[in-house]
Write an enzyme that holds these catalytic residues in place. Structure first.
Site, PDB file in Angstrom:
ATOM      1  N   GLU A 112       0.843  -1.201   0.000  1.00 17.88           N
ATOM      2  CA  GLU A 112       0.000   0.000   0.000  1.00 17.88           C
ATOM      3  C   GLU A 112       0.875   1.246   0.000  1.00 17.88           C
ATOM      4  OE1 GLU A 112      -2.665  -0.486   3.318  1.00 17.88           O
ATOM      5  OE2 GLU A 112      -3.817  -2.026   2.291  1.00 17.88           O
ATOM      6  N   HIS A 240      -8.872   9.460   3.476  1.00 19.99           N
ATOM      7  CA  HIS A 240      -8.466   8.403   2.537  1.00 19.99           C
ATOM      8  C   HIS A 240      -8.694   8.944   1.128  1.00 19.99           C
ATOM      9  CE1 HIS A 240      -8.003   4.599   0.510  1.00 19.99           C
ATOM     10  NE2 HIS A 240      -7.673   4.028   1.642  1.00 19.99           N
ATOM     11  N   ARG A 287      -0.660   8.845   2.015  1.00 18.87           N
ATOM     12  CA  ARG A 287      -2.038   9.309   1.873  1.00 18.87           C
ATOM     13  C   ARG A 287      -2.241  10.819   1.920  1.00 18.87           C
ATOM     14  NH1 ARG A 287      -5.270   4.979   5.358  1.00 18.87           N
ATOM     15  NH2 ARG A 287      -4.699   3.384   3.873  1.00 18.87           N
ATOM     16  N   HIS A 348     -11.222   9.505   7.268  1.00 17.51           N
ATOM     17  CA  HIS A 348     -10.988   8.067   7.395  1.00 17.51           C
ATOM     18  C   HIS A 348     -10.422   7.660   8.758  1.00 17.51           C
ATOM     19  CE1 HIS A 348     -10.073   4.050   5.967  1.00 17.51           C
ATOM     20  NE2 HIS A 348      -8.784   4.191   6.229  1.00 17.51           N
ATOM     21  N   ARG A 383      -0.678   8.643   9.537  1.00 26.15           N
ATOM     22  CA  ARG A 383      -0.533   7.198   9.726  1.00 26.15           C
ATOM     23  C   ARG A 383      -0.180   6.501   8.414  1.00 26.15           C
ATOM     24  NH1 ARG A 383      -4.287   2.731   9.033  1.00 26.15           N
ATOM     25  NH2 ARG A 383      -5.745   4.292   8.260  1.00 26.15           N
TER      26      ARG A 383
HETATM   27  P1  FAD Z   1     -13.635   0.086  16.225  1.00 25.65           P
HETATM   28  O1  FAD Z   1     -13.415  -1.149  15.477  1.00 25.65           O
HETATM   29  O2  FAD Z   1     -14.189   1.245  15.485  1.00 25.65           O
HETATM   30  O3  FAD Z   1     -14.618  -0.274  17.417  1.00 25.65           O
HETATM   31  C1  FAD Z   1     -15.122   0.734  18.250  1.00 25.65           C
HETATM   32  C2  FAD Z   1     -16.087   0.084  19.218  1.00 25.65           C
HETATM   33  O4  FAD Z   1     -16.441   0.983  20.240  1.00 25.65           O
HETATM   34  C3  FAD Z   1     -17.391  -0.353  18.565  1.00 25.65           C
HETATM   35  O5  FAD Z   1     -17.706  -1.619  19.086  1.00 25.65           O
HETATM   36  C4  FAD Z   1     -18.392   0.683  19.071  1.00 25.65           C
HETATM   37  O6  FAD Z   1     -19.720   0.217  19.144  1.00 25.65           O
HETATM   38  C5  FAD Z   1     -17.845   0.949  20.455  1.00 25.65           C
HETATM   39  N1  FAD Z   1     -18.225   2.237  21.035  1.00 25.65           N
HETATM   40  C6  FAD Z   1     -17.913   3.476  20.568  1.00 25.65           C
HETATM   41  N2  FAD Z   1     -18.443   4.406  21.383  1.00 25.65           N
HETATM   42  C7  FAD Z   1     -19.078   3.740  22.381  1.00 25.65           C
HETATM   43  C8  FAD Z   1     -19.837   4.140  23.525  1.00 25.65           C
HETATM   44  N3  FAD Z   1     -20.073   5.437  23.810  1.00 25.65           N
HETATM   45  N4  FAD Z   1     -20.340   3.179  24.329  1.00 25.65           N
HETATM   46  C9  FAD Z   1     -20.160   1.860  24.056  1.00 25.65           C
HETATM   47  N5  FAD Z   1     -19.479   1.434  22.984  1.00 25.65           N
HETATM   48  C10 FAD Z   1     -18.940   2.363  22.172  1.00 25.65           C
HETATM   49  N6  FAD Z   1      -6.696   0.064   9.319  1.00 25.65           N
HETATM   50  C11 FAD Z   1      -5.723  -0.804   8.965  1.00 25.65           C
HETATM   51  O7  FAD Z   1      -4.731  -0.949   9.681  1.00 25.65           O
HETATM   52  N7  FAD Z   1      -5.843  -1.521   7.818  1.00 25.65           N
HETATM   53  C12 FAD Z   1      -6.910  -1.414   6.994  1.00 25.65           C
HETATM   54  O8  FAD Z   1      -6.998  -2.097   5.982  1.00 25.65           O
HETATM   55  C13 FAD Z   1      -7.939  -0.494   7.335  1.00 25.65           C
HETATM   56  N8  FAD Z   1      -9.002  -0.314   6.511  1.00 25.65           N
HETATM   57  C14 FAD Z   1     -10.023   0.487   6.927  1.00 25.65           C
HETATM   58  C15 FAD Z   1     -11.156   0.597   6.139  1.00 25.65           C
HETATM   59  C16 FAD Z   1     -12.244   1.341   6.572  1.00 25.65           C
HETATM   60  C17 FAD Z   1     -13.480   1.451   5.708  1.00 25.65           C
HETATM   61  C18 FAD Z   1     -12.178   2.017   7.810  1.00 25.65           C
HETATM   62  C19 FAD Z   1     -13.332   2.831   8.294  1.00 25.65           C
HETATM   63  C20 FAD Z   1     -11.022   1.948   8.578  1.00 25.65           C
HETATM   64  C21 FAD Z   1      -9.948   1.181   8.151  1.00 25.65           C
HETATM   65  N9  FAD Z   1      -8.783   1.074   8.919  1.00 25.65           N
HETATM   66  C22 FAD Z   1      -7.798   0.216   8.540  1.00 25.65           C
HETATM   67  C23 FAD Z   1      -8.717   1.672  10.233  1.00 25.65           C
HETATM   68  C24 FAD Z   1      -9.048   0.580  11.282  1.00 25.65           C
HETATM   69  O9  FAD Z   1     -10.064  -0.257  10.761  1.00 25.65           O
HETATM   70  C25 FAD Z   1      -9.515   1.163  12.582  1.00 25.65           C
HETATM   71  O10 FAD Z   1      -8.617   2.144  13.017  1.00 25.65           O
HETATM   72  C26 FAD Z   1      -9.598   0.075  13.650  1.00 25.65           C
HETATM   73  O11 FAD Z   1     -10.405  -0.983  13.205  1.00 25.65           O
HETATM   74  C27 FAD Z   1     -10.178   0.653  14.921  1.00 25.65           C
HETATM   75  O12 FAD Z   1     -10.380  -0.390  15.816  1.00 25.65           O
HETATM   76  P2  FAD Z   1     -10.897  -0.034  17.255  1.00 25.65           P
HETATM   77  O13 FAD Z   1     -11.009  -1.323  17.991  1.00 25.65           O
HETATM   78  O14 FAD Z   1     -10.085   1.046  17.821  1.00 25.65           O
HETATM   79  O15 FAD Z   1     -12.357   0.603  16.995  1.00 25.65           O
HETATM   80  C1  SIN Z   2      -7.139   0.632   2.709  1.00 22.24           C
HETATM   81  O1  SIN Z   2      -7.395  -0.552   2.563  1.00 22.24           O
HETATM   82  O2  SIN Z   2      -6.835   1.399   1.813  1.00 22.24           O
HETATM   83  C2  SIN Z   2      -7.214   1.184   4.088  1.00 22.24           C
HETATM   84  C3  SIN Z   2      -5.980   0.834   4.799  1.00 22.24           C
HETATM   85  C4  SIN Z   2      -5.860   1.648   6.046  1.00 22.24           C
HETATM   86  O3  SIN Z   2      -6.663   2.532   6.325  1.00 22.24           O
HETATM   87  O4  SIN Z   2      -4.878   1.402   6.735  1.00 22.24           O
END
Ligand code: FAD
Ligand code: SIN
Length: 520
Positions: A112, A240, A287, A348, A383
């Protein structure tokens, strides 16, 4: 309802679930999550998770790529620690049951933007869904973990709730647990915890167009702000470059950067390549550079999208390697083996957030944070792609180890009162909330987006102050709802992004202001 637990986890994405699995042998664990358990950014992650798995790559190269993307302000020790720990955390994910694609006995690796090597482990183009599935299954099978869906955490409990005055200068702010709105009873429950982990994800819904699901409203960041904890780097919001241009769709569907890694090329409305004007790495530049280039091309041409041309990639590779994107585009009448894909940038990822140390502990005692809501120093000003799933598992691990070491010395604070909802009236005017949310998203998109200026930031702040006052008036007299709470949280995040952007008097990483061009 009043409940006592050892470990309280708020959020059921990659960060919350991985931490839960690690601390579960040492005490009673409760995970609160505001929607269905699987809903969160994790489920939508496409590209994958970055790690150095073979000798053809090296830790030094991954470290260097991360530092370059971060534009000089990453914490080098954090970068080194995270990247060196990555292979162990990947092996653990595999042990929990997560499947990454393989080519024979080796992991199949993608590349990437900003990566000098192929090092992205993935599961086709829906890696996050596979990680979430594997971790959730493991969590649901664990007898010490209670997973409670549709429980909206409103606020952290600190000395403030015992009647003490807490300011950001209070030296020892303590976290005693959290108050949460129960989606079934509509009552506010009190959770007393020895240790609390915030894993609440990102802030994407501060903006009109985002790849983030609707749960991403910055709740954890806002709760720490209200509890007077330390937050940093909020100005570094990553856009993104390539979300699918389909204006009515929310969230915006992502077109993974891995597609550019496989050879897809950015093109303007006439079908001409343009990235060579901006960076020698062209479509695979980091990015911040690519998103700004697209933004500039769109503004110059007066158009609302550009194109990603994946037609040079073999048909078989496109259909088998990127089945989710292929199917999604086809649904909209776009055959990516024959047609260019209309794209535009979308909010993003939040690089900043709750400041934590190497152990994932925040400035508030007994409060840890991991995943997107935290700010570890890994990302600096921008990032590197696929480093955030990695950061989440590494810090969930570190926080779990530190929590386990501490749990024996912490006791519950029984003096905490239950939530007082006296004198509150039902807010019947939902329009006040929905309209204010739209206003907020427009302010942030217009004035605090990819390209900023002093005037735009000041204009945003003035308008945010007005809607902040209106929203606080509403909040102080209304029975709490999830929508009102989220609006308040979005406003807190918008305010922090804008104020911290105003304080940064230089162009750095994702923060780019036309008023600071000359200083570069
Ligand atoms: P999340 O997975 O967002 O989970 C947050 C949790 O908190 C959820 O369960 C939600 O319900 C809960 N929550 C929030 N507020 C409250 C509240 N007030 N009370 C109770 N529960 C609450 N990163 C990569 O490294 N590689 C990738 O390929 C990549 N692709 C991506 C593609 C997309 C479309 C997106 C949106 C992001 C991508 N990212 C990627 C970024 C990455 O997915 C996220 O940064 C990561 O998954 C965040 O994980 P997390 O556990 O911190 O939060
Ligand atoms: C992507 O698949 O382009 C998202 C990867 C990321 O947010 O790290």
């Amino acid at each position: 309802m009043r409940q006592e637990v050892d470990f309280l986890i708020i959020g059921s994405g990659i960060a919350g679930l991985s931490y839960a699995l690690k601390v579960a042998p040492y005490g009673k664990v409760c995970i609160l999550t505001k929607a269905d358990a699987a809903e969160g950014s994790t489920k939508y992650a496409q590209g994958g998770i970055a790690a150095v798995m073979y000798d053809s790559d090296s830790f030094d190269k991954h470290i260097n790529d991360t530092l370059v993307a971060g534009d000089g302000i990453c914490d080098r020790e954090v970068v080194e620690m995270t990247i060196r720990e990555a292979p162990d955390r990947i092996r653990e994910l595999v042990q929990y049951g997560v499947n990454f694609d393989r080519s024979g006995s080796r992991f199949d690796l993608h590349r990437e933007g900003g990566h000098s090597e192929f090092r992205i482990l993935h599961h086709k183009d829906n890696t996050g869904a596979e990680i979430e599935r594997g971790l959730l299954e493991a969590v649901k099978a664990h007898p010490n973990i209670e997973l409670r869906e549709h429980q909206f955490t409103i606020d952290l409990i600190t000395q403030h709730h015992l009647g003490e005055r807490v300011t950001k200068h209070t030296p020892d702010i303590m976290c005693y647990g959290a108050y949460a709105l129960n989606g079934n009873t509509h009552q506010i429950d009190t959770y007393l915890a020895k240790i609390t982990l915030l894993a609440t994800g990102g802030i994407g819904n501060v903006y009109t167009t985002t790849t983030n699901p609707i749960i991403a409203t910055g709740d954890g960041v806002a709760m720490v702000h209200r509890a007077r904890g330390v937050l940093r780097d909020m100005e570094f919001v990553q856009f993104h470059p390539t979300s699918l241009y389909n204006p009515r769709e929310k969230p915006a569907f992502l077109i993974t950067e891995a597609l550019r890694g496989a050879g897809a090329i950015l093109k303007d409305m006439r079908g001409n390549e343009f990235m060579q004007k901006y960076d020698a790495r062209q479509s695979l530049a980091p990015r911040d550079i690519v998103a700004r280039a697209i933004d500039n091309e769109m503004k110059q041409a007066g158009v609302d999208h550009l194109y990603l041309d994946a037609r040079g990639i073999g048909k078989e590779e496109l259909i088998n390697g990127f089945p989710t994107i292929y199917a999604k585009c086809l649904e909209l009448g776009i055959n990516i083996t024959k047609d260019m894909i209309p794209i535009r940038p979308a909010a993003h990822y939040q690089c900043g957030g709750i400041v934590v140390d190497r152990n994932g502990e925040s400035s508030i005692h007994n409060l840890y944070a991991a995943g997107e809501c935290s700010c570890t120093g890994l990302h600096g000003g921008n990032r590197l792609a696929s480093n955030s799933l990695l950061e989440a598992v590494v810090y969930a691990h570190n926080a779990a180890e530190a929590s386990i070491a501490k749990i024996g010395q912490v006791t519950h604070c029984h003096a905490v009162p239950d939530w007082n909802a006296e004198g509150m009236v039902f807010n019947e005017e939902m329009i006040l909330i929905t309209q204010t949310k739209k206003e907020l998203q427009e302010i942030m998109s217009n004035y605090v987006g990819i390209v900023r200026s002093d005037l735009r930031l000041q204009r945003a702040l003035d308008r945010l102050n007005l809607i902040f006052r209106e929203t606080e008036l509403l909040y102080n007299r209304s029975v709490i709802t999830e929508e009102l709470s989220e609006l308040r949280n979005l406003l807190a995040c918008a305010y922090l992004i804008t104020k911290q952007a105003m304080a940064r008097k230089e162009n750095r990483g994702l923060h780019y202001s036309i008023d600071h061009l000359k200083e570069q």
